[in-house]
Enzyme design. Structure first.
Site, PDB file in Angstrom:
ATOM      1  N   ASP A  71       0.858  -1.191   0.000  1.00  0.00           N
ATOM      2  CA  ASP A  71       0.000   0.000   0.000  1.00  0.00           C
ATOM      3  C   ASP A  71       0.894   1.241   0.000  1.00  0.00           C
ATOM      4  O   ASP A  71       1.905   1.303   0.696  1.00  0.00           O
ATOM      5  CB  ASP A  71      -0.909  -0.001   1.240  1.00  0.00           C
ATOM      6  N   HIS A  98     -10.210  -5.256  -3.590  1.00  0.00           N
ATOM      7  CA  HIS A  98      -8.896  -5.493  -2.980  1.00  0.00           C
ATOM      8  C   HIS A  98      -9.090  -5.886  -1.527  1.00  0.00           C
ATOM      9  O   HIS A  98     -10.021  -5.434  -0.860  1.00  0.00           O
ATOM     10  CB  HIS A  98      -7.992  -4.262  -3.071  1.00  0.00           C
TER      11      HIS A  98
HETATM   12  P1  AMP Z   1      -9.859   1.370   0.198  1.00  0.00           P
HETATM   13  O1  AMP Z   1     -10.270   2.515   1.064  1.00  0.00           O
HETATM   14  O2  AMP Z   1     -10.120   0.036   0.825  1.00  0.00           O
HETATM   15  O3  AMP Z   1     -10.413   1.496  -1.206  1.00  0.00           O
HETATM   16  O4  AMP Z   1      -8.277   1.451   0.126  1.00  0.00           O
HETATM   17  C1  AMP Z   1      -7.561   1.910  -0.985  1.00  0.00           C
HETATM   18  C2  AMP Z   1      -6.103   1.797  -0.625  1.00  0.00           C
HETATM   19  O5  AMP Z   1      -5.341   1.942  -1.804  1.00  0.00           O
HETATM   20  C3  AMP Z   1      -5.586   2.852   0.358  1.00  0.00           C
HETATM   21  O6  AMP Z   1      -5.043   2.203   1.514  1.00  0.00           O
HETATM   22  C4  AMP Z   1      -4.517   3.606  -0.435  1.00  0.00           C
HETATM   23  O7  AMP Z   1      -3.417   4.005   0.356  1.00  0.00           O
HETATM   24  C5  AMP Z   1      -4.140   2.577  -1.486  1.00  0.00           C
HETATM   25  N1  AMP Z   1      -3.586   3.108  -2.728  1.00  0.00           N
HETATM   26  C6  AMP Z   1      -4.084   4.103  -3.504  1.00  0.00           C
HETATM   27  N2  AMP Z   1      -3.314   4.279  -4.593  1.00  0.00           N
HETATM   28  C7  AMP Z   1      -2.308   3.376  -4.514  1.00  0.00           C
HETATM   29  C8  AMP Z   1      -1.199   3.056  -5.340  1.00  0.00           C
HETATM   30  N3  AMP Z   1      -0.951   3.708  -6.474  1.00  0.00           N
HETATM   31  N4  AMP Z   1      -0.357   2.068  -4.939  1.00  0.00           N
HETATM   32  C9  AMP Z   1      -0.589   1.410  -3.776  1.00  0.00           C
HETATM   33  N5  AMP Z   1      -1.620   1.651  -2.967  1.00  0.00           N
HETATM   34  C10 AMP Z   1      -2.482   2.626  -3.317  1.00  0.00           C
END
Ligand code: AMP
Length: 127
Positions: free
Chosen positions: A39, A110
């Site tokens: 993440d 995810h």
């Molecule tokens: P959610 O709220 O469950 O949709 O979580 C989305 C997650 O994606 C968050 O913890 C973000 O920090 C993570 N995230 C967003 N963009 C990226 C990226 N480019 N690479 C890795 N993690 C990401």
């Protein structure tokens, strides 16, 4: 901005772009069905995201529409990752947000894997 629960799949979402190789990620695991990467904003010493390679908006979509092979492979990938990341012995938390009330931000299914420290209570207080 959290995504609403039952939107159609948006091919421009950030995880679709990672799957297409358009933007980089720190990959920790990949097989035919799933990809896992760190993440970008870790909430624990271990914070990895596991995504299916298929186009599913959320856990609701994945559970309803993925094939048995995709479903089985996804859970196997999480189990493999727990051991590979070194958190299977002391423990880890899996978390999947579906829709607005859960604050889902990226509309590609995810599962978060958190570990590397005691993780406290299951869920925070409503704000
Ligand atoms: P959610 O709220 O469950 O949709 O979580 C989305 C997650 O994606 C968050 O913890 C973000 O920090 C993570 N995230 C967003 N963009 C990226 C990226 N480019 N690479 C890795 N993690 C990401």
């Amino acid at each position: 901005m959290p995504v609403s629960g039952l939107s159609p799949y948006d091919d421009a979402n950030i995880f679709a772009r990672i799957l297409r190789g358009e933007i980089p990620s720190r990959t920790v695991y990949e097989d035919e069905w799933a990809l896992a990467f760190h993440d970008i904003n870790p909430q624990a010493p271990v914070h990895v995201l596991v995504i299916p390679k298929g186009a599913y908006v959320s856990s609701d979509d994945f559970g309803a529409n993925a094939s048995d092979a995709e479903l089985a492979a996804f859970l196997r990938a999480i189990s493999t990752l727990g051991r590979q990341l070194g958190v299977a012995t002391d423990g880890y938390r899996m978390l999947a947000n579906h829709g607005r009330d859960a604050n889902q931000e990226v509309p590609h299914f995810h599962v978060h894997i958190f570990g590397g420290r005691p993780l406290g209570r299951m869920i925070g207080k409503a704000s």
